[in-house]
Design a protein around this motif. Structure first.
Motif, PDB file in Angstrom:
ATOM      1  N   SER A  28      -3.226   5.149   0.790  1.00 21.19           N
ATOM      2  CA  SER A  28      -3.762   5.697  -0.448  1.00 21.19           C
ATOM      3  C   SER A  28      -4.198   4.600  -1.406  1.00 21.19           C
ATOM      4  O   SER A  28      -5.382   4.376  -1.599  1.00 21.19           O
ATOM      5  CB  SER A  28      -2.713   6.596  -1.103  1.00 21.19           C
ATOM      6  OG  SER A  28      -3.179   7.084  -2.332  1.00 21.19           O
ATOM      7  N   THR A  29      -3.239   3.920  -2.026  1.00 22.18           N
ATOM      8  CA  THR A  29      -3.569   2.933  -3.048  1.00 22.18           C
ATOM      9  C   THR A  29      -2.904   1.606  -2.708  1.00 22.18           C
ATOM     10  O   THR A  29      -1.717   1.548  -2.440  1.00 22.18           O
ATOM     11  CB  THR A  29      -3.111   3.405  -4.436  1.00 22.18           C
ATOM     12  OG1 THR A  29      -3.685   4.693  -4.697  1.00 22.18           O
ATOM     13  CG2 THR A  29      -3.547   2.432  -5.520  1.00 22.18           C
ATOM     14  N   GLU A  30      -3.707   0.560  -2.742  1.00 19.66           N
ATOM     15  CA  GLU A  30      -3.216  -0.795  -2.497  1.00 19.66           C
ATOM     16  C   GLU A  30      -2.977  -1.472  -3.843  1.00 19.66           C
ATOM     17  O   GLU A  30      -3.859  -1.474  -4.706  1.00 19.66           O
ATOM     18  CB  GLU A  30      -4.273  -1.563  -1.707  1.00 19.66           C
ATOM     19  CG  GLU A  30      -3.889  -2.959  -1.324  1.00 19.66           C
ATOM     20  CD  GLU A  30      -4.959  -3.606  -0.469  1.00 19.66           C
ATOM     21  OE1 GLU A  30      -5.317  -4.758  -0.778  1.00 19.66           O
ATOM     22  OE2 GLU A  30      -5.452  -2.959   0.490  1.00 19.66           O
ATOM     23  N   VAL A  44       0.859  -1.178   0.000  1.00 16.57           N
ATOM     24  CA  VAL A  44       0.000   0.000   0.000  1.00 16.57           C
ATOM     25  C   VAL A  44       0.896   1.228   0.000  1.00 16.57           C
ATOM     26  O   VAL A  44       1.932   1.248   0.660  1.00 16.57           O
ATOM     27  CB  VAL A  44      -0.973  -0.005   1.216  1.00 16.57           C
ATOM     28  CG1 VAL A  44      -0.224   0.109   2.540  1.00 16.57           C
ATOM     29  CG2 VAL A  44      -2.025   1.078   1.079  1.00 16.57           C
ATOM     30  N   THR A  45       0.499   2.234  -0.771  1.00 19.00           N
ATOM     31  CA  THR A  45       1.220   3.505  -0.769  1.00 19.00           C
ATOM     32  C   THR A  45       0.492   4.478   0.141  1.00 19.00           C
ATOM     33  O   THR A  45      -0.688   4.295   0.453  1.00 19.00           O
ATOM     34  CB  THR A  45       1.347   4.080  -2.191  1.00 19.00           C
ATOM     35  OG1 THR A  45       0.038   4.302  -2.731  1.00 19.00           O
ATOM     36  CG2 THR A  45       2.143   3.152  -3.089  1.00 19.00           C
ATOM     37  N   GLU A  46       1.212   5.512   0.556  1.00 15.81           N
ATOM     38  CA  GLU A  46       0.643   6.505   1.457  1.00 15.81           C
ATOM     39  C   GLU A  46       0.659   7.876   0.803  1.00 15.81           C
ATOM     40  O   GLU A  46       1.553   8.192   0.036  1.00 15.81           O
ATOM     41  CB  GLU A  46       1.459   6.566   2.747  1.00 15.81           C
ATOM     42  CG  GLU A  46       1.469   5.269   3.511  1.00 15.81           C
ATOM     43  CD  GLU A  46       2.412   5.301   4.702  1.00 15.81           C
ATOM     44  OE1 GLU A  46       3.059   6.347   4.947  1.00 15.81           O
ATOM     45  OE2 GLU A  46       2.523   4.267   5.374  1.00 15.81           O
ATOM     46  N   LEU A  48      -7.396   9.517  -1.927  1.00 16.97           N
ATOM     47  CA  LEU A  48      -6.503  10.460  -2.606  1.00 16.97           C
ATOM     48  C   LEU A  48      -7.006  11.870  -2.316  1.00 16.97           C
ATOM     49  O   LEU A  48      -8.217  12.087  -2.192  1.00 16.97           O
ATOM     50  CB  LEU A  48      -6.503  10.251  -4.122  1.00 16.97           C
ATOM     51  CG  LEU A  48      -5.705   9.085  -4.674  1.00 16.97           C
ATOM     52  CD1 LEU A  48      -5.918   8.963  -6.172  1.00 16.97           C
ATOM     53  CD2 LEU A  48      -4.227   9.233  -4.366  1.00 16.97           C
ATOM     54  N   PRO A  49      -6.116  12.836  -2.244  1.00 14.51           N
ATOM     55  CA  PRO A  49      -6.560  14.221  -2.048  1.00 14.51           C
ATOM     56  C   PRO A  49      -7.449  14.670  -3.207  1.00 14.51           C
ATOM     57  O   PRO A  49      -7.308  14.191  -4.341  1.00 14.51           O
ATOM     58  CB  PRO A  49      -5.252  15.022  -2.046  1.00 14.51           C
ATOM     59  CG  PRO A  49      -4.175  14.036  -1.759  1.00 14.51           C
ATOM     60  CD  PRO A  49      -4.665  12.723  -2.304  1.00 14.51           C
TER      61      PRO A  49
END
Length: 180
Positions: free
Chosen positions: A101-103, A93-95, A126-127
């Motif tokens: 944010s996105t897995e 996963v990203t942050e 996501l923003p």
């Protein structure tokens, strides 16, 4: 996994291919995150952080990416490994802004003649500013194409590794720079 688009932006998708290599060979390539730039057209490079040296649940990294016309949109994201099950699944996963944010997930399934590889993403958050550019930049279409290219490059490297005399997954591929 079905595509789910809400309010004109992407939230989740998946692509798959079959590779003439064992699930272990494919896993060894995709879980070697510093090599992700060899497969992904968006990834420039990845570095392990926090003392991590390889794929393990909880290992952290920073990924550097680019997209858009001529690769002018660039960003870096911190990430964490969620699953590291050799021959079966690799996920991270990203942050963004201190939030998940996105897995991203690579599932591997042994099939006749090799391995079915499924790459998927699931956007948790996501923003708003990022969401605004989803539609005009066609992020949905870009990500589908990027996943197709990632799987093709990963498959070619895995098949080459499987065909080598010792079965080593240490086959290096030449990255093809694309101008979009």
């Amino acid at each position: 996994m079905a595509v789910r688009r809400e309010r004109f932006w992407l939230t989740r998708d998946s692509r798959e291919t079959t590779v003439a290599a064992s699930p272990e060979v494919v896993y060894d390539l995709v879980a070697d995150l510093p090599r992700m730039g060899e497969w992904s057209p968006e990834c420039v490079r990845v570095e392990w952080t926090g003392g991590a040296t390889g794929p393990a649940v909880g290992a952290t990294f920073v990924g550097h990416n680019r997209t858009g016309p001529r690769g002018v949109i660039r960003w870096s994201r911190r990430g964490r490994v969620l699953a590291a099950d050799r021959g079966r699944e690799f996920a991270f996963v990203t942050e963004e802004g201190g939030r998940e944010s996105t897995e991203w997930r690579f599932r591997l399934e042994a099939v006749d003649g090799g391995t079915r590889v499924t790459e998927s993403y699931d956007v948790h958050w996501l923003p708003v500013g990022f969401r605004v550019i989803d539609v005009p930049l066609n992020r949905f279409g870009d990500l589908q194409g990027a996943m197709d290219r990632t799987l093709a490059r990963l498959g070619a490297a895995a098949e080459s590794a499987a065909a080598s005399t010792d079965g080593s997954a240490d086959v290096r591929t030449e990255r093809v720079e694309e101008v979009r």
